[in-house]
Every structure is written in structure tokens, then in C-alpha cells.
Motif scaffolding. Structure first.
Motif, PDB file in Angstrom:
ATOM      1  N   SER A  49     -38.207 -12.554 -31.546  1.00  0.00           N
ATOM      2  CA  SER A  49     -36.975 -12.472 -32.327  1.00  0.00           C
ATOM      3  C   SER A  49     -36.114 -11.345 -31.783  1.00  0.00           C
ATOM      4  O   SER A  49     -36.582 -10.481 -31.044  1.00  0.00           O
ATOM      5  N   LEU A  50     -34.833 -11.365 -32.172  1.00  0.00           N
ATOM      6  CA  LEU A  50     -33.886 -10.356 -31.720  1.00  0.00           C
ATOM      7  C   LEU A  50     -33.116  -9.814 -32.910  1.00  0.00           C
ATOM      8  O   LEU A  50     -32.498 -10.574 -33.655  1.00  0.00           O
ATOM      9  N   THR A  51     -33.162  -8.489 -33.085  1.00  0.00           N
ATOM     10  CA  THR A  51     -32.360  -7.804 -34.090  1.00  0.00           C
ATOM     11  C   THR A  51     -31.488  -6.792 -33.371  1.00  0.00           C
ATOM     12  O   THR A  51     -31.984  -5.997 -32.579  1.00  0.00           O
ATOM     13  N   ILE A  52     -30.182  -6.860 -33.644  1.00  0.00           N
ATOM     14  CA  ILE A  52     -29.256  -5.868 -33.102  1.00  0.00           C
ATOM     15  C   ILE A  52     -28.710  -5.092 -34.291  1.00  0.00           C
ATOM     16  O   ILE A  52     -27.943  -5.629 -35.088  1.00  0.00           O
ATOM     17  N   ASN A  53     -29.129  -3.846 -34.422  1.00  0.00           N
ATOM     18  CA  ASN A  53     -28.672  -3.017 -35.534  1.00  0.00           C
ATOM     19  C   ASN A  53     -27.203  -2.656 -35.371  1.00  0.00           C
ATOM     20  O   ASN A  53     -26.671  -2.661 -34.257  1.00  0.00           O
ATOM     21  N   SER A  54     -26.558  -2.330 -36.474  1.00  0.00           N
ATOM     22  CA  SER A  54     -25.164  -1.914 -36.444  1.00  0.00           C
ATOM     23  C   SER A  54     -25.000  -0.773 -35.453  1.00  0.00           C
ATOM     24  O   SER A  54     -25.757   0.198 -35.479  1.00  0.00           O
ATOM     25  N   GLY A  55     -24.036  -0.901 -34.546  1.00  0.00           N
ATOM     26  CA  GLY A  55     -23.823   0.108 -33.519  1.00  0.00           C
ATOM     27  C   GLY A  55     -24.575  -0.165 -32.236  1.00  0.00           C
ATOM     28  O   GLY A  55     -24.355   0.502 -31.227  1.00  0.00           O
ATOM     29  N   GLY A  56     -25.475  -1.145 -32.243  1.00  0.00           N
ATOM     30  CA  GLY A  56     -26.205  -1.542 -31.039  1.00  0.00           C
ATOM     31  C   GLY A  56     -25.509  -2.705 -30.366  1.00  0.00           C
ATOM     32  O   GLY A  56     -24.732  -3.429 -30.991  1.00  0.00           O
ATOM     33  N   THR A  57     -25.792  -2.916 -29.071  1.00  0.00           N
ATOM     34  CA  THR A  57     -25.152  -3.986 -28.297  1.00  0.00           C
ATOM     35  C   THR A  57     -26.173  -4.641 -27.376  1.00  0.00           C
ATOM     36  O   THR A  57     -26.987  -3.958 -26.758  1.00  0.00           O
ATOM     37  N   VAL A  58     -26.098  -5.981 -27.278  1.00  0.00           N
ATOM     38  CA  VAL A  58     -26.859  -6.730 -26.280  1.00  0.00           C
ATOM     39  C   VAL A  58     -25.857  -7.482 -25.420  1.00  0.00           C
ATOM     40  O   VAL A  58     -24.944  -8.128 -25.928  1.00  0.00           O
ATOM     41  N   ASN A  59     -26.046  -7.401 -24.101  1.00  0.00           N
ATOM     42  CA  ASN A  59     -25.214  -8.115 -23.146  1.00  0.00           C
ATOM     43  C   ASN A  59     -26.127  -8.999 -22.299  1.00  0.00           C
ATOM     44  O   ASN A  59     -26.912  -8.491 -21.507  1.00  0.00           O
ATOM     45  N   LEU A  60     -26.024 -10.322 -22.479  1.00  0.00           N
ATOM     46  CA  LEU A  60     -26.868 -11.242 -21.703  1.00  0.00           C
ATOM     47  C   LEU A  60     -26.462 -11.294 -20.230  1.00  0.00           C
ATOM     48  O   LEU A  60     -27.271 -11.694 -19.391  1.00  0.00           O
ATOM     49  N   ALA A  61     -25.240 -10.918 -19.920  1.00  0.00           N
ATOM     50  CA  ALA A  61     -24.776 -10.811 -18.526  1.00  0.00           C
ATOM     51  C   ALA A  61     -25.036 -12.081 -17.720  1.00  0.00           C
ATOM     52  O   ALA A  61     -25.384 -12.023 -16.545  1.00  0.00           O
ATOM     53  N   GLY A  62     -24.889 -13.233 -18.366  1.00  0.00           N
ATOM     54  CA  GLY A  62     -25.049 -14.500 -17.665  1.00  0.00           C
ATOM     55  C   GLY A  62     -26.451 -15.071 -17.652  1.00  0.00           C
ATOM     56  O   GLY A  62     -26.684 -16.150 -17.106  1.00  0.00           O
ATOM     57  N   TYR A  63     -27.409 -14.396 -18.252  1.00  0.00           N
ATOM     58  CA  TYR A  63     -28.796 -14.852 -18.259  1.00  0.00           C
ATOM     59  C   TYR A  63     -29.142 -15.531 -19.580  1.00  0.00           C
ATOM     60  O   TYR A  63     -28.351 -15.567 -20.507  1.00  0.00           O
ATOM     61  N   THR A  64     -30.363 -16.067 -19.673  1.00  0.00           N
ATOM     62  CA  THR A  64     -30.828 -16.766 -20.870  1.00  0.00           C
ATOM     63  C   THR A  64     -31.907 -15.946 -21.568  1.00  0.00           C
ATOM     64  O   THR A  64     -32.849 -15.476 -20.926  1.00  0.00           O
ATOM     65  N   LEU A  65     -31.765 -15.803 -22.880  1.00  0.00           N
ATOM     66  CA  LEU A  65     -32.812 -15.222 -23.711  1.00  0.00           C
ATOM     67  C   LEU A  65     -33.354 -16.331 -24.592  1.00  0.00           C
ATOM     68  O   LEU A  65     -32.623 -16.925 -25.377  1.00  0.00           O
ATOM     69  N   GLN A  66     -34.633 -16.624 -24.431  1.00  0.00           N
ATOM     70  CA  GLN A  66     -35.303 -17.650 -25.232  1.00  0.00           C
ATOM     71  C   GLN A  66     -36.035 -16.972 -26.380  1.00  0.00           C
ATOM     72  O   GLN A  66     -36.813 -16.044 -26.170  1.00  0.00           O
ATOM     73  N   LEU A  67     -35.766 -17.446 -27.605  1.00  0.00           N
ATOM     74  CA  LEU A  67     -36.393 -16.892 -28.807  1.00  0.00           C
ATOM     75  C   LEU A  67     -37.370 -17.914 -29.373  1.00  0.00           C
ATOM     76  O   LEU A  67     -36.995 -19.055 -29.624  1.00  0.00           O
TER      77      LEU A  67
END
Length: 122
Positions: A49-67
Motif C-alpha cells: 500500500s501507499l500512504t502519502i502524508n500531508s506535506g509529502g510527495t511521490v513522483n512516479l517519474a514515468g514508472y509503474t508502481l504496482q499495489l
């Protein structure tokens, strides 16, 4: 199964980004990006799973994240921070809740739901 939380800004595959230097490359790992941190992908990857807390950032940059699972809060994706796909793909393969509680700051782009029972809330 572990909860792996960012301790610094960095690449997803860098040990210096994560608590204890543990990389979240297992589909049993719950990934949490903490406030003030930006995590950038440099390759395709997977986690539970993926949690991005307030103020955090995720950048996939063109890739795939499988959950492949869900966190104890029954969410596979929980975004209160910023998610940027940059032509990447978020591939959800489980029956769980994808919740974007701060949808104004998120670019879901290619969101692929590979499970009929997944619920998306914006």
C-alpha cells in the motif's frame, strides 16, 4: 510485512530514503511518505500500500508502481500529500479503497484498477 516510512527526500530504491535503510520492494510492505519528503521512482516497483502524508510527495517519474494489498486502515492508496505521475502508472491489484483526500494537488494520470472490487474516492 512491514511499515516502511521515509526519513529523507530521495529515490524510492535508495536505502538513505527509508527508516533503517530498508527498501520497500516487497508486496507485503506498507509504504509511508512522511511530511517534507519527496520520493522519486527510478524504476518500476511494487508494494502492499501507499500512504502519502500531508506535506509529502511521490513522483512516479514515468514508472509503474504496482499495489497488491491494503494497509490496516483498509486503504491501498491514501493521499493527503502530493502524487505526481509524470507519465507513470499507479496499478492497483486489490479490493480496497483508493482515497485521495487532497485531490487538488494530485495528478493520478494513469490509474489502472486491476480488481473489480476496488473503490476510488476523490
Amino acid at each position: 510485512m512491514a511499515v516502511i516510512t521515509s526519513t529523507a527526500t530521495g529515490n524510492f530504491n535508495a536505502t538513505t530514503t527509508w527508516a533503517g535503510g530498508v527498501l520497500p520492494h516487497d508486496d507485503n510492505d506498507d509504504v509511508v511518505v512522511a511530511s517534507g519528503h519527496t520520493v522519486t521512482f527510478t524504476d518500476n516497483d511494487e508494494c502492499k500500500s501507499l500512504t502519502i502524508n500531508s506535506g509529502g510527495t511521490v513522483n512516479l517519474a514515468g514508472y509503474t508502481l504496482q499495489l497488491n494489498g491494503k494497509h490496516s486502515n483498509d486503504r491501498v492508496v491514501d493521499l493527503t500529500g502530493t502524487f505526481t505521475h509524470n507519465s507513470g502508472t499507479l496499478d492497483v491489484r486489490t479490493a480496497a479503497l483508493c482515497q485521495c483526500r487532497n485531490a487538488g494537488d494530485n495528478e493520478l494520470g494513469s490509474l489502472v484498477i486491476n480488481h473489480a472490487s476496488c473503490i476510488v474516492k476523490m
